[in-house]
Design an enzyme around this catalytic site. Structure first.
Site, PDB file in Angstrom:
ATOM      1  N   LYS A  37      27.455  39.403  35.937  1.00 20.62           N
ATOM      2  CA  LYS A  37      28.095  39.902  37.160  1.00 20.62           C
ATOM      3  C   LYS A  37      29.467  40.495  36.839  1.00 20.62           C
ATOM      4  O   LYS A  37      30.048  40.211  35.784  1.00 20.62           O
ATOM      5  CB  LYS A  37      28.219  38.768  38.183  1.00 20.62           C
ATOM      6  N   TYR A  74      61.080  49.973  35.546  1.00 22.07           N
ATOM      7  CA  TYR A  74      61.357  49.795  36.981  1.00 22.07           C
ATOM      8  C   TYR A  74      62.224  48.558  37.223  1.00 22.07           C
ATOM      9  O   TYR A  74      61.931  47.472  36.711  1.00 22.07           O
ATOM     10  CB  TYR A  74      60.048  49.604  37.750  1.00 22.07           C
TER      11      TYR A  74
HETATM   12  C1  LIG Z   1      29.494  33.016  37.799  1.00 20.41           C
HETATM   13  C2  LIG Z   1      28.437  32.037  37.929  1.00 20.41           C
HETATM   14  C3  LIG Z   1      27.942  31.345  36.804  1.00 20.41           C
HETATM   15  C4  LIG Z   1      28.537  31.472  35.425  1.00 20.41           C
HETATM   16  O1  LIG Z   1      29.663  30.640  35.285  1.00 20.41           O
HETATM   17  P1  LIG Z   1      30.406  30.475  33.875  1.00 20.41           P
HETATM   18  O2  LIG Z   1      31.443  29.460  34.134  1.00 20.41           O
HETATM   19  O3  LIG Z   1      30.996  31.820  33.558  1.00 20.41           O
HETATM   20  O4  LIG Z   1      29.372  30.091  32.893  1.00 20.41           O
HETATM   21  C5  LIG Z   1      26.846  30.520  36.977  1.00 20.41           C
HETATM   22  N1  LIG Z   1      26.287  30.349  38.194  1.00 20.41           N
HETATM   23  C6  LIG Z   1      26.763  30.974  39.304  1.00 20.41           C
HETATM   24  C7  LIG Z   1      26.107  30.716  40.609  1.00 20.41           C
HETATM   25  C8  LIG Z   1      27.856  31.814  39.210  1.00 20.41           C
HETATM   26  O5  LIG Z   1      28.326  32.421  40.313  1.00 20.41           O
END
Ligand SMILES: *Cc1c(COP(=O)(O)O)cnc(C)c1O
Length: 333
Positions: free
Chosen positions: A33, A243
């Site tokens: 994701k 800045y």
């Molecule tokens: C993002 C996510 C993960 C992965 O989590 P990590 O800590 O990066 O391994 C797993 N399950 C869900 C439902 C998530 O939203």
């Protein structure tokens, strides 16, 4: 410009370590994701495919469609499709959304085991099964998410035990409704690395694959960020830079400005505090496309471990990584 390099050896090293925990490559569902945690969705999808990973988890329908050819199984966490797919599974996050999915969609039911963010309550299980049947959806799995797997408290055990009772009840309901045996999953990276007796159908692994899970030192960071120099100048003792002039030179020094800033996703919050992986100090305010450093080199390694970069910005590696814009060039080395 700033650019990103992705270290393939480190990525494969991490997947080897993860596979030793899941006991099989086939049980790794790599979480891609948010542009694969800023690493680049298509780049990481193709590397994962080369390694032999068959499952992926994404947030949206669009992400899933763009990596369809790399995986046998894709779980979408937060979209409702227009039409069913034979490869993409969709998450039911709320009991009232069940009737919004088109008939024949492959679905996985998210269960709230204590995080109280998404998912149905255990007491809604039977009515969820009825609604899924009425909507003509194909239920393949139940899953849950931990709220504090990375904190060594008893909450992890409490949620596991809640989910265990959900599994028992779901198995009984599956029999009653004549479904094929259900799959179950609950582990993210931190959760997977907390146990030597992982026994679920898959683990959803994000940050560990990218080498930024602090609980395991053998994992190696995959992403490095570099930037090119735009200009250099000599700054005299007492002169101020950038800045608001928040940096004042205590001695004469050479300051160079590099072609990147918060517009590329680099955290403004760490202005005048940030130090690169090789100890070069960032000075003055980080601006949209410009950041100054006490350096003369044409090219600067900004960070090679998002965990360290996160500390000066008072945040977590996840935010440092996912902030990096998709427009940055990414090169696999
Ligand atoms: C993002 C996510 C993960 C992965 O989590 P990590 O800590 O990066 O391994 C797993 N399950 C869900 C439902 C998530 O939203």
């Amino acid at each position: 410009m700033a650019y990103i390099t992705l270290n393939k050896n480190n990525f494969f090293n991490n997947l080897d370590i993860i596979a030793s925990h899941t006991k099989s490559k086939d049980k790794i569902a790599i979480v891609l994701k948010d542009n694969a945690y800023g690493h680049g969705l298509t780049e990481i999808a193709s590397l994962a495919n080369e390694y032999g990973i068959k499952k992926a988890v994404v947030r949206s329908e669009e992400e899933a469609r763009s990596i369809q050819n790399n995986f046998e199984y894709i779980l979408v966490l937060a979209s409702i499709p227009d039409k069913p797919s034979s490869k993409i599974r969709y998450t039911i996050n709320d009991i009232n959304s069940i009737n919004k999915f088109p008939k024949d969609t492959l679905v996985e039911l998210k269960v709230d085991s204590g995080m109280h963010r998404n998912g149905i309550n255990k007491i809604e299980l039977r009515s969820a099964f009825i609604k899924i049947k009425d909507a003509g959806l194909i239920l393949e799995a139940l899953f849950t998410h931990h709220r504090s797997a990375d904190e060594l408290t008893s909450e992890w055990f409490w949620q596991n035990s809640n989910f265990k009772s959900v599994k028992e009840e779901a198995n009984a309901l599956a029999q009653e409704f004549g479904l094929t045996p259900l799959r179950f999953h609950s582990a993210n990276s931190a959760s997977l690395f907390r146990t030597d007796s992982f026994d679920e159908d898959m683990a959803r692994v994000g940050i560990a694959s990218y080498g930024c899970l602090e609980a395991c030192e053998k994992l190696l960071p995959v992403l490095s960020l570099y930037a090119d120099k735009l200009s250099s100048r000599e700054v005299k003792k007492g002169e101020r830079v950038g800045y608001g002039g928040i940096f004042t030179a205590k001695v004469n020094c050479v300051v160079s400005n590099y072609n990147f800033g918060y517009g590329d996703g680099f955290l403004r919050n760490s202005s005048n505090d940030f130090v690169t992986s090789s100890g070069v100090k960032q000075i003055g305010r980080i601006s949209m496309d410009n950041s100054s450093f006490i350096s003369e080199s044409e090219n600067l390694l900004i960070f090679e471990n998002a965990v360290d970069a996160a500390k000066t910005a008072n945040t977590i590696s996840y935010e440092v990584l996912t902030s990096l814009k998709t427009s940055l060039k990414r090169e696999i080395i």
